[in-house]
Design a protein around this motif. Structure first.
Motif, PDB file in Angstrom:
ATOM      1  N   VAL A  16       0.878  -1.294   0.082  1.00 57.93           N
ATOM      2  CA  VAL A  16       0.003   0.062  -0.013  1.00 57.93           C
ATOM      3  C   VAL A  16       0.943   1.373  -0.067  1.00 57.93           C
ATOM      4  CG1 VAL A  16      -1.855   1.220   1.291  1.00 57.93           C
ATOM      5  CG2 VAL A  16      -1.876  -1.099   1.323  1.00 57.93           C
ATOM      6  N   ALA A  17       1.937   1.219   0.862  1.00 59.71           N
ATOM      7  CA  ALA A  17       2.773   2.225   0.870  1.00 59.71           C
ATOM      8  C   ALA A  17       3.526   2.471  -0.380  1.00 59.71           C
ATOM      9  CB  ALA A  17       3.909   2.377   1.992  1.00 59.71           C
ATOM     10  N   TRP A  21       3.898   6.055  -2.317  1.00 63.90           N
ATOM     11  CA  TRP A  21       5.157   6.806  -2.541  1.00 63.90           C
ATOM     12  C   TRP A  21       6.239   6.531  -3.944  1.00 63.90           C
ATOM     13  CZ3 TRP A  21       6.865   4.758   3.147  1.00 63.90           C
ATOM     14  CH2 TRP A  21       5.991   5.513   3.952  1.00 63.90           C
ATOM     15  N   ARG A  22       5.658   5.368  -4.671  1.00 59.33           N
ATOM     16  CA  ARG A  22       6.376   5.107  -5.994  1.00 59.33           C
ATOM     17  C   ARG A  22       7.926   5.159  -5.830  1.00 59.33           C
ATOM     18  NH1 ARG A  22       2.744   6.291 -10.387  1.00 59.33           N
ATOM     19  NH2 ARG A  22       4.698   6.909 -11.588  1.00 59.33           N
ATOM     20  N   SER A  27       5.453   2.796 -10.732  1.00 58.92           N
ATOM     21  CA  SER A  27       4.054   2.693  -9.986  1.00 58.92           C
ATOM     22  C   SER A  27       3.796   1.485  -9.348  1.00 58.92           C
ATOM     23  CB  SER A  27       3.102   3.017 -11.233  1.00 58.92           C
ATOM     24  OG  SER A  27       3.306   2.075 -11.998  1.00 58.92           O
ATOM     25  N   ALA A  28       2.742   1.439  -8.631  1.00 57.76           N
ATOM     26  CA  ALA A  28       2.370   0.201  -8.046  1.00 57.76           C
ATOM     27  C   ALA A  28       1.791  -0.992  -9.162  1.00 57.76           C
ATOM     28  CB  ALA A  28       1.116   0.323  -7.027  1.00 57.76           C
ATOM     29  N   GLU A  29       1.214  -0.539 -10.318  1.00 57.20           N
ATOM     30  CA  GLU A  29       0.831  -1.513 -11.459  1.00 57.20           C
ATOM     31  C   GLU A  29       1.936  -1.974 -12.128  1.00 57.20           C
ATOM     32  OE1 GLU A  29      -0.291   1.863 -10.595  1.00 57.20           O
ATOM     33  OE2 GLU A  29      -2.388   1.121  -9.729  1.00 57.20           O
ATOM     34  N   GLN A  30       3.137  -1.295 -12.124  1.00 54.98           N
ATOM     35  CA  GLN A  30       4.313  -1.658 -12.857  1.00 54.98           C
ATOM     36  C   GLN A  30       4.932  -2.609 -11.982  1.00 54.98           C
ATOM     37  OE1 GLN A  30       6.025   2.473 -13.643  1.00 54.98           O
ATOM     38  NE2 GLN A  30       6.095   1.969 -15.657  1.00 54.98           N
ATOM     39  N   MET A 209      -0.369  -3.759  -3.077  1.00 54.48           N
ATOM     40  CA  MET A 209      -0.305  -2.760  -4.422  1.00 54.48           C
ATOM     41  C   MET A 209      -1.607  -2.678  -4.763  1.00 54.48           C
ATOM     42  SD  MET A 209       3.512  -3.570  -5.871  1.00 54.48           S
ATOM     43  CE  MET A 209       5.084  -3.289  -4.750  1.00 54.48           C
ATOM     44  N   ALA A 210      -2.295  -4.154  -4.912  1.00 52.91           N
ATOM     45  CA  ALA A 210      -3.399  -3.846  -5.766  1.00 52.91           C
ATOM     46  C   ALA A 210      -4.885  -3.422  -5.007  1.00 52.91           C
ATOM     47  CB  ALA A 210      -3.891  -5.595  -5.902  1.00 52.91           C
TER      48      ALA A 210
END
Length: 306
Positions: A16-17, A21-22, A27-30, A209-210
């Motif tokens: 989640v963090a 913060w990336r 990104s979270a998706e990547q 992340m999801a």
């Protein structure tokens, strides 16, 4: 149980963090795409091979399949009836059907069962996933997504695609080696164990992340409410009732019940995107049920364990 879940959710919180913060501009998706690909094609097959090669595989494995099929069918029937009564539109109906029917038996279920019951429970989680949930997702779940969705690319995913999935191939190989009593070389067992050690933390981080907090809206609440009631209450109750008819010891029954009490699986968002179902609704269902599981999983564990 509470301590175990807090440890699991601490790793989920790392994911989640990352979404906010990336780090490194990723990104979270990547990042999640890379993590899940490594887990799916390398680490999870290693875990499956390591566990099932040494596991006690027999008639009880068929009971896992029967149990999983019965519970998934019950949940699917309940949400279908609820959707018909509430007159859900096709896009919402497809999303809630996927969200309600298929629990997160691997990404969250595997680490929770292992930490709660011990290493032997990994075999339960893997078998209920590969021999019950995964085949149902890629047959009945896929058919439902196509039926309620639009413009699905029929050639991209076949009903029998789970037969060539890396974890399933690893399971078939492991079962064959197990039944023929082929001993595992010490060096290979060591390699498999080291690879398998990365599965749990990476799966939990990718789960974090999801989670999509922006998808949690009042607009989706009327659709998510029946999902929560069936997924977090009726489905575990049915699993508890059905487990009593299995010829398994109490610990295995408890592990199976806990698996059916897991929140929504993450994979369904892929089907929602591909077949133009309500992805925002599905994302909210995953996020809310995952958070609620912090309270509901200990409850069902206490009920199942008596």
């Amino acid at each position: 149980m509470i301590s175990t879940l807090w440890q699991m959710f601490a790793m989920i919180a790392c994911g989640v963090a990352w979404r906010y913060w990336r780090p490194g501009g990723l990104s979270a998706e990547q990042t999640r795409s890379v993590l899940t690909t490594v887990v799916y094609y390398l680490l999870l097959p290693a875990l499956v091979l390591d566990v099932l090669w040494q596991a006690d595989v027999g008639v009880h494995s068929l009971q896992y399949t029967l149990f999983g099929a019965a519970c998934l069918s019950f949940a699917m029937a309940c949400i279908w009836l609820a959707g018909r009564l509430l007159r859900f539109k096709p896009q919402q109906m497809g999303a809630v059907l996927l969200a309600t029917s298929f629990p997160n038996v691997t990404y969250l279920g595997l680490p929770v069962l292992e930490q709660t019951f011990g290493h032997w429970a990994r075999s339960v989680a893997i078998q209920i996933d590969l021999f019950a949930t995964a085949p149902a997702v890629l047959t009945v779940g896929l058919a439902a997504a196509r039926h309620y969705g639009q413009d699905g690319d029929q050639g991209r995913e076949r009903f029998w695609s789970f037969l060539v999935a890396p974890p399933f191939l690893a399971a078939m190989l492991a079962v064959a080696l197990n039944l023929y009593r082929v001993p595992a070389p010490e060096w290979l067992a060591s390699v498999l164990q080291k690879l398998a050690a990365g599965v749990v933390p990476l799966m939990l981080i990718s789960l974090g992340m999801a989670l999509n907090w922006r998808a949690v809206t009042l607009r989706n609440l009327p659709y998510v409410t029946p999902v929560i009631l069936i997924k977090m209450a009726l489905m575990p109750w049915f699993a508890l009732w059905f487990s009593q008819y299995l010829t398994l010891d109490q610990a295995h029954q408890d592990a199976l019940v806990l698996e059916m009490a897991m929140p929504c699986m993450v994979l369904g968002i892929v089907f929602c995107d591909r077949y133009q179902l309500d992805s925002s609704l599905y994302a909210m269902a995953v996020t809310v049920t995952t958070l609620l599981s912090l309270a509901t999983l200990p409850f069902w564990y206490r009920i199942a364990a008596g």
